[in-house]
Enzyme design. Structure first.
Site, PDB file in Angstrom:
ATOM      1  N   ASN A  97       0.869  -1.175   0.000  1.00  0.00           N
ATOM      2  CA  ASN A  97       0.000   0.000   0.000  1.00  0.00           C
ATOM      3  C   ASN A  97       0.907   1.228   0.000  1.00  0.00           C
ATOM      4  O   ASN A  97       1.490   1.578   1.022  1.00  0.00           O
ATOM      5  CB  ASN A  97      -0.883  -0.040   1.258  1.00  0.00           C
ATOM      6  CG  ASN A  97      -1.850   1.120   1.329  1.00  0.00           C
ATOM      7  OD1 ASN A  97      -1.825   2.023   0.486  1.00  0.00           O
ATOM      8  ND2 ASN A  97      -2.706   1.107   2.329  1.00  0.00           N
TER       9      ASN A  97
ATOM     10  N   ARG B 109      -2.755  -2.134  -3.156  1.00  0.00           N
ATOM     11  CA  ARG B 109      -3.954  -1.372  -2.843  1.00  0.00           C
ATOM     12  C   ARG B 109      -3.962  -0.104  -3.706  1.00  0.00           C
ATOM     13  O   ARG B 109      -3.019   0.665  -3.700  1.00  0.00           O
ATOM     14  CB  ARG B 109      -3.970  -0.965  -1.371  1.00  0.00           C
ATOM     15  CG  ARG B 109      -5.237  -0.235  -1.089  1.00  0.00           C
ATOM     16  CD  ARG B 109      -5.276   0.441   0.228  1.00  0.00           C
ATOM     17  NE  ARG B 109      -6.574   1.095   0.335  1.00  0.00           N
ATOM     18  CZ  ARG B 109      -6.913   1.851   1.335  1.00  0.00           C
ATOM     19  NH1 ARG B 109      -6.093   2.048   2.315  1.00  0.00           N
ATOM     20  NH2 ARG B 109      -8.096   2.430   1.339  1.00  0.00           N
TER      21      ARG B 109
ATOM     22  N   HIS C 290     -13.225   3.037   0.226  1.00  0.00           N
ATOM     23  CA  HIS C 290     -13.217   2.023   1.292  1.00  0.00           C
ATOM     24  C   HIS C 290     -13.905   0.729   0.839  1.00  0.00           C
ATOM     25  O   HIS C 290     -14.338  -0.061   1.675  1.00  0.00           O
ATOM     26  CB  HIS C 290     -13.986   2.496   2.559  1.00  0.00           C
ATOM     27  CG  HIS C 290     -13.337   3.603   3.314  1.00  0.00           C
ATOM     28  ND1 HIS C 290     -14.071   4.562   3.957  1.00  0.00           N
ATOM     29  CD2 HIS C 290     -12.030   3.888   3.549  1.00  0.00           C
ATOM     30  CE1 HIS C 290     -13.245   5.420   4.561  1.00  0.00           C
ATOM     31  NE2 HIS C 290     -12.011   5.034   4.317  1.00  0.00           N
TER      32      HIS C 290
ATOM     33  N   ARG D 220     -12.468  15.994   7.747  1.00  0.00           N
ATOM     34  CA  ARG D 220     -13.265  16.326   6.561  1.00  0.00           C
ATOM     35  C   ARG D 220     -14.699  16.646   6.954  1.00  0.00           C
ATOM     36  O   ARG D 220     -15.258  16.016   7.856  1.00  0.00           O
ATOM     37  CB  ARG D 220     -13.300  15.150   5.587  1.00  0.00           C
ATOM     38  CG  ARG D 220     -11.996  14.893   4.920  1.00  0.00           C
ATOM     39  CD  ARG D 220     -12.119  13.729   3.939  1.00  0.00           C
ATOM     40  NE  ARG D 220     -10.882  12.983   3.918  1.00  0.00           N
ATOM     41  CZ  ARG D 220     -10.780  11.673   3.718  1.00  0.00           C
ATOM     42  NH1 ARG D 220     -11.870  10.950   3.505  1.00  0.00           N
ATOM     43  NH2 ARG D 220      -9.619  11.083   3.712  1.00  0.00           N
TER      44      ARG D 220
ATOM     45  N   GLU E 170      -8.514  -5.162   5.231  1.00  0.00           N
ATOM     46  CA  GLU E 170      -8.393  -4.875   3.795  1.00  0.00           C
ATOM     47  C   GLU E 170      -7.204  -5.609   3.186  1.00  0.00           C
ATOM     48  O   GLU E 170      -7.278  -6.071   2.052  1.00  0.00           O
ATOM     49  CB  GLU E 170      -8.219  -3.361   3.596  1.00  0.00           C
ATOM     50  CG  GLU E 170      -9.499  -2.589   3.856  1.00  0.00           C
ATOM     51  CD  GLU E 170      -9.242  -1.149   4.265  1.00  0.00           C
ATOM     52  OE1 GLU E 170      -8.737  -0.947   5.394  1.00  0.00           O
ATOM     53  OE2 GLU E 170      -9.537  -0.245   3.487  1.00  0.00           O
TER      54      GLU E 170
END
Ligand code: ADP
Length: 396
Positions: free
Chosen positions: A7, A90, A179, A238, A383
């Site tokens: 990743n 990823r 996601h 955010r 993940e």
């Protein structure tokens, strides 16, 4: 077969080496501060961690170091790089074309480069990571696993925004969703636990970045993140969804450029923006418990928006079989799960706090109150394992 999962971020590269026969993680770690003053952390289960400064000018040097550590006579877990059967990468954004996990060749890299404009933060480091790994390990297959691909099953009405259609055609402005690998993983686990193939499931991935996804039978029908990971519920830094006119109004009033405005919404809003205390949910909860009013407001807003999305997805699916919590907040924080599920009994959601509040961090468990119509689960996401599994399925 052993699969290496990579990743790559702008200044970091995370890795995990899986043995797919046992499902075990043999080693994992992180190269940080790439291009600055590199640091590497290398972990093996049951053994002492290794952490050191390292010369890491770029991703290529980082992956070379990772392979050196994995094969090191003392710190290593394999004797030869050839033991690695494939590499899973990823990739946050697969655009409209890369709709499922794919072996990455020149065409795929070219396509990823063509969509950097809509994925400016995560695209370049992911591409650079893939190119670096391919050059260092040219003899194995490299598989891209895309966060967006889980959403390829959404209908047009869920992904086309109600703005002039030509802008979708011209700039590919649409809901992509993010996601996806995490939602796919926990949704599949919940389906297993329910033993129901066409189950209607809402998965809440609540971490620094948060998104909520509705799925029927393991296929996504809607998700809260959109064209970018900025849409949806409020997050650590955010804003999530706001009235779009607020954006242009603030720009005019404060004299902000588009980039400055994006920064305000991306890095200075959400929990940190409202509380003024922290972007970390634990800190905000602590401040709330100590009587800080704006921290309480930040948490109230967060819970309010999450509830609204859950309710709207139940309406979209005309029902719900299971609600799932995952990621940093979702799988660790019983108090937040409780706040979200409180007063949802009309919708069939009721949890047992004797189980929920006592659940050890990151435990997979059912937290449903006896007799509730909807089943509720806390499921740790994984993940990396999902990426390893997709890679294995494609290359075996
Ligand atoms: P990322 O999106 O960066 O992967 P994570 O999924 O790790 O983020 O989630 C980070 C969030 O999870 C932070 O807000 C943090 O406060 C929260 N978190 C992590 N561990 C716990 C815990 N034990 N209890 C409550 N919240 C936690």
């Amino acid at each position: 077969m052993k699969i290496l999962v990579v990743n790559a971020g702008s200044s970091s590269l995370k890795y995990q080496l899986f043995d797919m026969d046992s499902g075990e993680v043999l080693a994992k770690g992180l190269c940080e501060r790439i291009g600055i003053d590199g640091v590497v952390t290398h972990k093996r289960p049951g053994k002492e961690n290794y952490k050191a400064q390292a010369d890491l000018p770029d991703h290529k040097a980082s992956i070379e170091l990772v392979l050196k550590l994995l094969t090191d006579s003392e710190l290593g877990v394999i004797s030869n790089v050839d033991e690695i059967g494939a590499v899973g990468h990823r990739v946050a954004h697969g655009g409209e074309k890369l709709r499922k996990s794919t072996i990455i060749g020149d065409d795929e890299i070219e396509y990823l480069e063509s969509i950097v404009e809509i994925n400016p933060l995560h695209g370049p480091p992911a591409i650079s990571g893939i190119k670096a790994c391919k050059s260092v390990m040219p003899n194995v297959k490299h598989v891209g696993v895309f966060d967006t691909s889980y959403y390829s099953t959404m209908e047009e009405k869920a992904y086309i925004y109600p703005i002039p259609y030509e802008l979708y055609e011209k700039y590919k402005i649409r809901r992509y969703g993010f996601h996806g690998t995490s939602h796919r993983f926990v949704c599949a686990k919940a389906m297993e636990m329910l033993g129901k193939k066409d189950a209607r499931i809402i998965t809440c991935h609540l971490g620094n970045g948060s998104s909520i996804t509705a799925s029927i039978g393991g296929k996504a029908v809607d998700t809260s993140m959109g064209f970018t990971p900025q849409e949806g519920v409020p997050m650590g830094t955010r804003s999530g969804t706001v009235d779009p006119t607020i954006v242009t109004y603030i720009m005019k009033k404060e004299g902000l450029s588009p980039d400055e405005m994006e920064k305000l919404l991306n890095s200075k809003s959400g929990l940190i923006g409202v509380s003024g205390v922290s972007s970390d949910c634990r800190d905000v909860l602590e401040a709330q418990n100590a009587g800080d009013k704006r921290s309480k407001l930040a948490m109230d807003i967060l819970i309010h928006y999450i509830k609204k999305i859950i309710g709207s997805y139940i309406a979209e699916m005309n029902g719900l079989d299971a609600l799932v919590f995952t990621a940093g907040i979702g799988e660790n924080d019983g108090a937040v799960r409780d706040m979200i599920c409180k007063d949802l009994s009309y919708l069939g959601i009721e949890i047992d706090n004797d189980i929920n509040l006592k659940l050890p961090r990151g435990t997979q468990a059912e937290i449903t109150k006896a007799g509730a119509r909807v089943r509720t689960f806390s499921i740790p996401t994984n993940e990396e394992y999902m990426i390893a599994l997709d890679t294995y399925e494609l290359v075996k």
